[in-house]
Design a protein around this motif. Sequence first.
Motif, short mmCIF file in Angstrom:
data_model
loop_
_atom_site.label_atom_id
_atom_site.label_comp_id
_atom_site.label_asym_id
_atom_site.label_seq_id
_atom_site.Cartn_x
_atom_site.Cartn_y
_atom_site.Cartn_z
N SER A 144 0.72 -1.09 0.06
CA SER A 144 -0.13 -0.05 0.03
C SER A 144 0.84 1.26 -0.04
CB SER A 144 -0.80 0.04 1.35
OG SER A 144 -0.08 0.17 2.48
N GLY A 145 2.16 1.14 0.21
CA GLY A 145 3.05 2.43 0.49
C GLY A 145 2.99 2.77 1.77
N ALA A 146 2.60 1.99 2.83
CA ALA A 146 2.21 2.17 4.28
C ALA A 146 3.49 1.80 4.93
CB ALA A 146 0.87 1.83 4.99
N LEU A 147 4.37 0.77 4.29
CA LEU A 147 5.41 0.00 4.96
C LEU A 147 6.55 -0.14 3.90
CD1 LEU A 147 6.45 -1.10 7.74
CD2 LEU A 147 5.39 -3.05 7.03
N GLY A 148 7.40 0.19 4.22
CA GLY A 148 8.58 -0.08 3.09
C GLY A 148 9.90 -0.17 4.00
N VAL A 149 11.02 0.15 3.31
CA VAL A 149 12.44 -0.19 4.07
C VAL A 149 13.20 1.58 3.71
CG1 VAL A 149 12.49 -2.45 3.54
CG2 VAL A 149 13.42 -1.04 1.77
N ALA A 150 14.29 1.56 4.77
CA ALA A 150 15.09 2.22 4.47
C ALA A 150 16.54 1.82 4.10
CB ALA A 150 15.33 3.29 5.60
N CYS A 151 17.02 2.07 3.07
CA CYS A 151 18.10 1.35 2.43
C CYS A 151 19.47 2.43 2.75
CB CYS A 151 17.98 1.17 0.82
SG CYS A 151 19.37 0.38 0.04
N ASP A 152 20.22 2.01 3.74
CA ASP A 152 21.29 2.68 4.21
C ASP A 152 22.75 1.67 3.69
OD1 ASP A 152 23.49 3.71 5.54
OD2 ASP A 152 22.25 4.66 7.13
N LEU A 153 23.29 2.37 2.96
CA LEU A 153 24.32 1.59 2.44
C LEU A 153 25.40 1.29 3.36
CD1 LEU A 153 25.53 3.15 -1.06
CD2 LEU A 153 23.78 1.46 -0.56
N TYR A 154 25.59 1.92 4.41
CA TYR A 154 26.51 1.49 5.49
C TYR A 154 26.10 0.23 6.03
CZ TYR A 154 29.76 1.95 9.27
OH TYR A 154 30.84 1.83 10.15
N HIS A 155 24.81 -0.10 6.10
CA HIS A 155 24.38 -1.26 6.80
C HIS A 155 24.54 -2.54 5.94
CE1 HIS A 155 23.64 0.92 10.53
NE2 HIS A 155 22.76 1.76 10.08
N VAL A 156 23.97 -2.16 4.49
CA VAL A 156 23.69 -3.26 3.79
C VAL A 156 24.71 -3.47 2.59
CG1 VAL A 156 21.31 -2.94 4.14
CG2 VAL A 156 22.37 -1.84 2.01
N TRP A 157 25.48 -2.85 2.41
CA TRP A 157 26.59 -2.67 1.35
C TRP A 157 27.22 -4.04 1.25
CZ3 TRP A 157 31.77 -4.19 1.28
CH2 TRP A 157 32.30 -4.32 2.64
N TRP A 158 27.39 -4.65 2.05
CA TRP A 158 28.21 -6.12 2.26
C TRP A 158 27.33 -7.27 1.52
CZ3 TRP A 158 25.70 -9.86 4.76
CH2 TRP A 158 24.83 -9.41 5.54
N ASN A 159 26.15 -7.17 1.47
CA ASN A 159 25.16 -8.28 1.27
C ASN A 159 25.37 -8.84 -0.15
OD1 ASN A 159 23.08 -10.13 1.12
ND2 ASN A 159 22.25 -9.42 3.10
N TYR A 160 25.46 -10.11 -0.22
CA TYR A 160 25.77 -10.61 -1.72
C TYR A 160 24.43 -10.65 -2.36
CZ TYR A 160 24.07 -15.47 -1.05
OH TYR A 160 23.14 -16.53 -0.72
N LYS A 161 23.39 -10.46 -1.58
CA LYS A 161 21.85 -10.36 -2.39
C LYS A 161 21.23 -8.88 -2.47
CE LYS A 161 19.39 -14.10 -1.12
NZ LYS A 161 18.66 -14.91 -0.26
N LEU A 162 22.24 -7.87 -2.41
CA LEU A 162 21.91 -6.81 -2.06
C LEU A 162 21.06 -6.33 -3.48
CD1 LEU A 162 21.94 -3.78 -0.95
CD2 LEU A 162 23.86 -3.41 -1.73
N LYS A 163 21.45 -6.44 -4.85
CA LYS A 163 20.99 -6.03 -5.76
C LYS A 163 19.55 -6.50 -5.99
CE LYS A 163 21.97 -5.51 -10.91
NZ LYS A 163 22.64 -6.12 -12.09
N GLU A 164 19.47 -7.91 -5.73
CA GLU A 164 18.21 -8.66 -5.80
C GLU A 164 17.25 -8.24 -4.68
OE1 GLU A 164 19.07 -12.76 -4.85
OE2 GLU A 164 17.32 -12.76 -3.48
N GLN A 165 17.53 -7.93 -3.69
CA GLN A 165 16.71 -7.26 -2.77
C GLN A 165 16.22 -5.82 -2.67
OE1 GLN A 165 15.12 -9.11 -0.34
NE2 GLN A 165 16.47 -11.01 -1.34
#
Lengths: 287, 287
Positions: free
Chosen positions: B183-204
């Motif tokens: 609905s747009g009421a719930l989503g994510v904040a993508c902070d590169l410091y926290h997620v850069w390392w993840n090999y599934k980053l692009k996919e997610q």
Amino acid sequence: MRDFSTSHEHLSLNTATVRKQWKLDQIIDECAKRGIRAISPWRDQVAAVGLEKIAKQLKAHDMRLSGYCRGGFFPAPDKAGLEAALLDNRKAIDEAKTLNAPCLVLVVGGLPGALEGKAAYKDIERARSEVRDGIAASLEYAKSVNMPLAIEPLHPMTAADRACINTLEHALDLCDELDPGRSGALGVACDLYHVWWNYKLKEQIARAGSKRLLAFHVCDWLTPTRDLLNDRGMMGDGIIEIQKVRGWVEAEGFEGFSEVEIFSENWWSKPGGEVLDTVIARHKSVV
Amino acid sequence: MRDFSTSHEHLSLNTATVRKQWKLDQIIDECAKRGIRAISPWRDQVAAVGLEKIAKQLKAHDMRLSGYCRGGFFPAPDKAGLEAALLDNRKAIDEAKTLNAPCLVLVVGGLPGALEGKAAYKDIERARSEVRDGIAASLEYAKSVNMPLAIEPLHPMTAADRACINTLEHALDLCDELDPGRSGALGVACDLYHVWWNYKLKEQIARAGSKRLLAFHVCDWLTPTRDLLNDRGMMGDGIIEIQKVRGWVEAEGFEGFSEVEIFSENWWSKPGGEVLDTVIARHKSVV
């Protein structure tokens, strides 16, 4: 699930735990004296005493290995560096063989140069591709001498400089790709310090299964953690649910040693005997 | 992909970046003076000056928010604590509304008490269940006032004490569960410091899609990183491939601000004007 409360027969000591107190020959003697039946030594510790001498000493004490630390660090900025890494891994495999290790643990490496403070490149996909190729090449030789390779996913806080494989899921994706038949030649080392935080931990342990769970390492996560490398906790001093996860690992059929590996300035500053006695006591009461 | 090299019209400043130099009203003035069009302020910074005063000042400068920091910290050792957290999140939502924020950022919390050095319990599955219930309850109120909630996965090194949601994948699993209609009421904040390392980053990032990518934060990962909380790097000083990942985010249709958020004793020790000028320059040259 095995009962660890009355005996430490399933305890192995990763010898980095007392690396600042003693050289490896003394570590082995001190372990033997306390009925510790297995160790996981580091290459530099072995080299400092001598490979053949350590091999003989282990045999004399009937002491086993739970793993050999470590191969890996595959990425490099150029072809010469990549080839040097492969040669070095071949040497590590030979040493592991001499010491009768059940597996060579792989800390796969991150961005080359990052550990020294200056990454040669930032493309982590490239590093991962070099890791993949490095494991594939090493696996060929490892199979020929029958030495299993255990990919150890390291905590994501080490992704830049030590290991760009940071989850069991990623490690198992590589296992699926490079050893689809699950021959036993390639698996994972499950170190709770590195993987405890993952919400998919139970699922990925089940996915690994007994044939690919080649090593199980324990220590604890302290709150606060004051250093990214050398502030691991003694079992019971932190927040990892060690018994719960050991239950998951053993439910898959894992019957190997439970290896205590504590990198800690705090514990390195204490007398080695006190550290070993504490490890044994906590292994009984907490692990 | 938007061209950031000639203008900083898409830059937002997370006001923690200069929190030790200035109070929030001065931060807003200094940003306005430099043509920074948006900020993401913290609740304590707002409270120190006064909510209404800040709301007026923002309006006077025609300055927007890229997010409001922060709600969350849902887990608690008892019912009273859980209810207090819900009340506090309701208050945060109201404040975000007053400030006309596009979303309230959620740092969901870890094991209660761990941040103070002593976890009330170690069961991280329980913490995750309390986080889920807390978000579900807050979402109901947030929807009623039309304030989107952005779950921010934090780096796994914060799992024990700050946030037990540590990957975009986990955050999106929760979004799928609690807001299946997107609905747009719930989503994510993508902070590169926290997620850069993840090999599934692009996919997610692709999985999130534009409707759930509510915020995009940048800074850099230093090698070595000397502190788990306060050693973030200025863009360009570390190893994160910022432009590459921004490309992935914008390929999904993200058109929001690029929010610079640097927790760093190093940058807090410099004059605030120098920090802002560097942020603007690096945003053009690196982001």
